[in-house]
Design a protein around this motif. Structure first.
Motif, short mmCIF file in Angstrom:
data_model
loop_
_atom_site.label_atom_id
_atom_site.label_comp_id
_atom_site.label_asym_id
_atom_site.label_seq_id
_atom_site.Cartn_x
_atom_site.Cartn_y
_atom_site.Cartn_z
N GLU A 174 0.80 -1.22 0.00
CA GLU A 174 0.00 0.00 0.00
C GLU A 174 0.83 1.28 0.00
O GLU A 174 0.55 2.21 0.76
N GLN A 175 1.85 1.35 -0.81
CA GLN A 175 2.70 2.53 -0.95
C GLN A 175 3.27 3.02 0.37
O GLN A 175 3.21 4.18 0.71
N ARG A 176 3.82 2.10 1.13
CA ARG A 176 4.45 2.47 2.39
C ARG A 176 5.95 2.50 2.21
O ARG A 176 6.49 1.93 1.29
N GLY A 177 6.61 3.14 3.11
CA GLY A 177 8.06 3.24 3.06
C GLY A 177 8.46 4.70 3.16
O GLY A 177 7.74 5.60 2.71
N ILE A 178 9.60 4.95 3.75
CA ILE A 178 10.08 6.31 3.94
C ILE A 178 10.28 6.99 2.58
O ILE A 178 10.99 6.48 1.72
N GLY A 179 9.64 8.15 2.41
CA GLY A 179 9.81 8.95 1.20
C GLY A 179 9.22 8.34 -0.06
O GLY A 179 9.54 8.79 -1.17
N VAL A 180 8.34 7.36 0.06
CA VAL A 180 7.77 6.70 -1.12
C VAL A 180 6.89 7.67 -1.90
O VAL A 180 6.94 7.70 -3.13
N LYS A 181 6.13 8.47 -1.21
CA LYS A 181 5.22 9.39 -1.90
C LYS A 181 5.94 10.72 -2.17
O LYS A 181 6.70 11.20 -1.33
N ALA A 182 5.68 11.28 -3.35
CA ALA A 182 6.32 12.54 -3.73
C ALA A 182 5.75 13.71 -2.94
O ALA A 182 6.47 14.65 -2.59
N GLU A 183 4.46 13.67 -2.64
CA GLU A 183 3.84 14.77 -1.91
C GLU A 183 3.24 14.25 -0.60
O GLU A 183 3.10 13.05 -0.39
N TYR A 184 2.89 15.19 0.25
CA TYR A 184 2.26 14.83 1.52
C TYR A 184 0.81 14.47 1.26
O TYR A 184 0.11 15.17 0.53
N THR A 185 0.36 13.36 1.85
CA THR A 185 -1.05 12.99 1.74
C THR A 185 -1.62 12.85 3.15
O THR A 185 -1.01 12.21 4.00
N TYR A 186 -2.75 13.50 3.35
CA TYR A 186 -3.33 13.48 4.69
C TYR A 186 -4.83 13.74 4.63
O TYR A 186 -5.34 14.28 3.65
N ASN A 187 -5.51 13.33 5.68
CA ASN A 187 -6.93 13.61 5.89
C ASN A 187 -7.09 14.03 7.34
O ASN A 187 -6.77 13.27 8.24
N LEU A 188 -7.59 15.23 7.56
CA LEU A 188 -7.79 15.74 8.92
C LEU A 188 -9.27 15.83 9.30
O LEU A 188 -9.59 16.34 10.36
N VAL A 189 -10.15 15.34 8.42
CA VAL A 189 -11.60 15.40 8.68
C VAL A 189 -12.05 14.06 9.24
O VAL A 189 -12.02 13.05 8.53
N PRO A 190 -12.47 14.04 10.52
CA PRO A 190 -12.90 12.77 11.12
C PRO A 190 -14.04 12.11 10.35
O PRO A 190 -14.98 12.79 9.91
N PHE A 191 -13.94 10.81 10.17
CA PHE A 191 -14.93 9.94 9.54
C PHE A 191 -15.09 10.14 8.03
O PHE A 191 -15.92 9.50 7.41
N ARG A 192 -14.28 10.99 7.40
CA ARG A 192 -14.36 11.18 5.95
C ARG A 192 -13.99 9.88 5.22
O ARG A 192 -14.74 9.41 4.37
N GLU A 193 -12.85 9.31 5.54
CA GLU A 193 -12.41 8.09 4.85
C GLU A 193 -13.23 6.88 5.28
O GLU A 193 -13.52 6.01 4.46
#
Length: 160
Positions: free
Chosen positions: A33-52
């Motif tokens: 699932e695209q894990r690993g240090i520095g694997v993603k080029a940009e920051y990905t985040y979700n700060l809205v509870p229950f959105r995902e």
């Protein structure tokens, strides 16, 4: 180790360390699932509870069974051992359920922040919610097992 540690606590500490090593590997070094240090080029985040969580529930048919299971149940099941082992090794967590929940929250929060800073996966507040719930369920399972053990011990004692 302290003199007053029981055999169960020593085993608990060993399992706890093995669990943390496996968890850290899965969160930061696994290629799943695209894990690993520095694997993603940009920051990905979700700060809205229950959105995902909502997205995975309402669009389960589009996301697919595997995706839903990995995200929703994987986060819960992945932290159940943490919640189960904490009361084994900590009398505070054994006596006060909220200590295990707070510890699970803090571990999950720490993992999500490291994922954000090092772009090792996606930082998601919903993961914190699911992980904390998993720790709570693990702690609940510990207490159910303890209750069962006490009942069985009492029954054996009554027979003798």
């Amino acid at each position: 180790m302290a003199k007053h540690e029981t055999k169960n606590q020593r085993i608990g500490w060993l399992l706890f360390m093995l669990y943390l090593i496996a968890l850290l590997h899965l969160m930061f070094f696994s290629e799943m699932e695209q894990r690993g240090i520095g694997v993603k080029a940009e920051y990905t985040y979700n700060l809205v509870p229950f959105r995902e969580i909502s997205r995975y529930i309402f669009y389960a048919d589009k996301i697919g069974f595997r995706g839903v299971m990995l995200n929703l149940f994987g986060n819960i099941i992945g932290f159940m051992p943490f919640g189960f082992i904490l009361p084994v090794i900590s009398s505070r967590c054994r006596k006060h359920w909220y200590n295990a929940v707070i510890a699970t929250y803090l571990l999950s929060y720490g993992i999500e922040m490291v994922q954000l800073v090092f772009r090792a996966g996606s930082c998601d507040v919903d993961d914190i919610i699911l992980n904390t719930f998993g720790g709570f369920l693990g702690m609940l399972c510990f207490h159910v097992v303890q209750h069962y053990r006490i009942c069985m011990h009492s029954r054996r004692k009554a027979r003798t």
